[in-house]
Motif scaffolding. Structure first.
Motif, short mmCIF file in Angstrom:
data_model
loop_
_atom_site.label_atom_id
_atom_site.label_comp_id
_atom_site.label_asym_id
_atom_site.label_seq_id
_atom_site.Cartn_x
_atom_site.Cartn_y
_atom_site.Cartn_z
N THR A 144 34.18 39.48 57.10
CA THR A 144 33.12 39.59 56.09
C THR A 144 33.35 38.68 54.88
O THR A 144 32.53 38.65 53.97
CB THR A 144 32.99 41.04 55.61
N GLY A 145 34.47 37.97 54.87
CA GLY A 145 34.72 37.02 53.80
C GLY A 145 35.14 37.61 52.47
O GLY A 145 34.97 36.97 51.42
N VAL A 146 35.71 38.81 52.47
CA VAL A 146 36.17 39.42 51.23
C VAL A 146 37.37 38.63 50.70
O VAL A 146 38.33 38.39 51.42
CB VAL A 146 36.56 40.90 51.45
N LYS A 147 37.32 38.25 49.44
CA LYS A 147 38.36 37.39 48.85
C LYS A 147 39.20 38.09 47.79
O LYS A 147 40.07 37.46 47.18
CB LYS A 147 37.71 36.15 48.22
N LEU A 148 38.95 39.36 47.57
CA LEU A 148 39.71 40.12 46.57
C LEU A 148 40.17 41.42 47.23
O LEU A 148 39.34 42.24 47.65
CB LEU A 148 38.85 40.40 45.35
N VAL A 149 41.49 41.60 47.31
CA VAL A 149 42.06 42.73 48.04
C VAL A 149 43.15 43.38 47.20
O VAL A 149 44.00 42.68 46.64
CB VAL A 149 42.65 42.29 49.40
N SER A 150 43.14 44.70 47.12
CA SER A 150 44.22 45.41 46.46
C SER A 150 44.85 46.38 47.45
O SER A 150 44.21 46.81 48.41
CB SER A 150 43.73 46.16 45.21
N PHE A 151 46.12 46.71 47.20
CA PHE A 151 46.87 47.59 48.10
C PHE A 151 47.38 48.81 47.34
O PHE A 151 47.81 48.71 46.19
CB PHE A 151 48.06 46.85 48.72
N HIS A 152 47.34 49.95 48.01
CA HIS A 152 47.85 51.21 47.46
C HIS A 152 48.98 51.69 48.36
O HIS A 152 48.93 51.51 49.58
CB HIS A 152 46.73 52.25 47.43
N PHE A 153 49.99 52.30 47.78
CA PHE A 153 51.18 52.79 48.50
C PHE A 153 52.11 51.66 48.94
O PHE A 153 52.75 51.76 49.99
CB PHE A 153 50.80 53.64 49.72
N GLY A 154 52.19 50.60 48.17
CA GLY A 154 53.14 49.55 48.50
C GLY A 154 52.50 48.23 48.83
O GLY A 154 51.46 47.86 48.28
N TRP A 155 53.11 47.51 49.76
CA TRP A 155 52.68 46.15 50.12
C TRP A 155 52.74 46.01 51.63
O TRP A 155 53.66 46.52 52.27
CB TRP A 155 53.59 45.12 49.45
N PRO A 156 51.78 45.32 52.24
CA PRO A 156 51.78 45.18 53.70
C PRO A 156 52.87 44.24 54.18
O PRO A 156 53.50 43.53 53.38
CB PRO A 156 50.39 44.61 53.98
#
Length: 384
Positions: A144-156
């Motif tokens: 879908t072309g999402v360019k802004l991502v945040s993470f919860h519970f750490g980092w992938p």
């Protein structure tokens, strides 16, 4: 009128937003309609993906994108599986015993609601299955072309973060301590969300998560500590309900303020009628309007520590607080009970997320709320 601090104005300009304000991702509450309304009003708006499957997430993203004006800024928040799932074989005997007691209590609670014996909660996915869901969510963002991502519970893991990075995405991580913020920056975070103790919903603590209460730091000192420790923008979250609160965190060093509870009473939000009335009526029947219902941070709702209104459900689980493992799969009946409580309008049996400042909630459309917050923040004195 007092303009926003230059570092906040610069951050908003880099993201493409008009204002240094972020709509927090609130799973089951931030609807596409709310995200679009907030983004179109000039703030950065996040959708919460939680544990949604790829196809459902793609559909929600596309629905939001179809309502966005040109230049509106929209992102998606993902839960990192390693931060919400623990292998039952790693639980101590007291933890395993507490999980069993919690299961029995929740099934008894369900029986009370339904008037008949409750069924067994669905089994948890395995670590590998949760990771597969997460990979599917990353696929959805790329599709879908999402360019802004945040993470919860750490980092992938590096592979998943790398896929997003190669697609040009900006990546943010949530920290509840200075130690976590430094670690996230070492992993490559472009910005840090400083989640103060006041924040509603799930705590993002991931370093020594079992001892999560040590990470309950109020938002202003947390922002100051993290801003001094890292060289990336800091986004403040927790207890921010009015423009004066926004001004306070920006002056403490935050580049933007993230608000969740403040938007729960907007008509575009997916908040249930029962939840909305509790936020605006300070708890409901028999309670003086001048006496807000307390909020509490507890594992007793979902197995992960979260702040919500202190209902009977939290009180029933309070004695297990120190024994339960910090993971969703330690409280499998939690969501089943929540669905039943919402269906029957049983506030006592529900979890109703709320930050500590919820008593200052205002019911107004998202665009009007953004306009009001900006005006308050730019006024000459801090708003009550």
């Amino acid at each position: 009128m007092r303009p926003f601090p230059s570092h906040a104005t610069a951050f908003a300009a880099r993201t493409g937003a008009k204002h240094p304000i972020v709509l927090a991702p609130m799973l089951a509450h931030t609807t596409p309609r709310l995200c679009a309304a907030a983004a179109n009003a000039g703030v950065v708006a996040f959708e919460g993906a939680g544990q949604l499957g790829k196809d459902v997430l793609v559909s929600r993203i596309r629905e939001t994108q179809a309502m966005l004006n040109a230049g509106a800024v929209f992102g998606v928040n993902l839960f990192v599986p390693s931060g919400f799932y623990t292998d039952p074989s790693s639980w101590t005997e007291p933890q395993a015993a507490a999980v069993e007691v919690a299961r029995e209590r929740y099934e008894g609670y369900l029986s009370e609601l339904s008037g008949e014996a409750a069924g067994t909660a669905a089994p948890s996915l395995s670590r590998e299955e949760h990771q597969a869901v997460f990979s599917g969510q990353v696929d959805a963002l790329l599709e879908t072309g999402v360019k802004l991502v945040s993470f919860h519970f750490g980092w992938p893991d590096a592979a998943e973060a790398g896929r997003l990075r190669e697609a040009g995405a900006t990546l943010q991580g949530c920290a509840t301590t200075v130690e976590e913020a430094r670690w996230l920056v070492d992993q490559g975070a472009d910005a840090i969300i400083a989640q103060g103790a006041e924040a509603g919903g799930h705590r993002g603590t991931f370093i020594d998560a079992q001892d999560y209460r040590r990470a309950l730091v109020e938002v202003v000192p947390l922002v100051r500590g993290i801003a001094d420790a890292v060289d990336v923008p800091v986004i403040a979250a927790g207890g921010i309900m009015r423009g004066g609160d926004i001004r306070a965190v920006l002056e403490a060093g935050a580049s933007a303020a993230q608000l969740g509870t403040a938007f729960l009473s907007c008509p575009e939000c997916g908040t249930s009628k029962m939840h909305r009335e509790a936020l605006l009526g300070y708890g409901g029947e028999g309670r003086d309007a001048s006496e807000p219902l307390p909020t509490v941070v507890t594992l007793g709702y979902t197995g992960k520590p979260a702040r919500g209104l202190q209902t009977d459900r939290a009180l029933r689980m309070a004695d297990l607080e120190g024994a339960l493992p910090n993971c969703f799969n330690g409280m499998l009946a939690g969501r089943t009970l929540q669905a039943a409580a919402l269906q029957q309008g049983r506030k006592d049996a529900a979890y109703l997320w709320a930050g500590s400042g919820y008593a200052r909630s205002r019911a107004m459309p998202a665009a009007a709320l953004v306009e009001t917050l900006v005006a308050e923040a730019q006024s000459s004195s801090r708003s009550d």
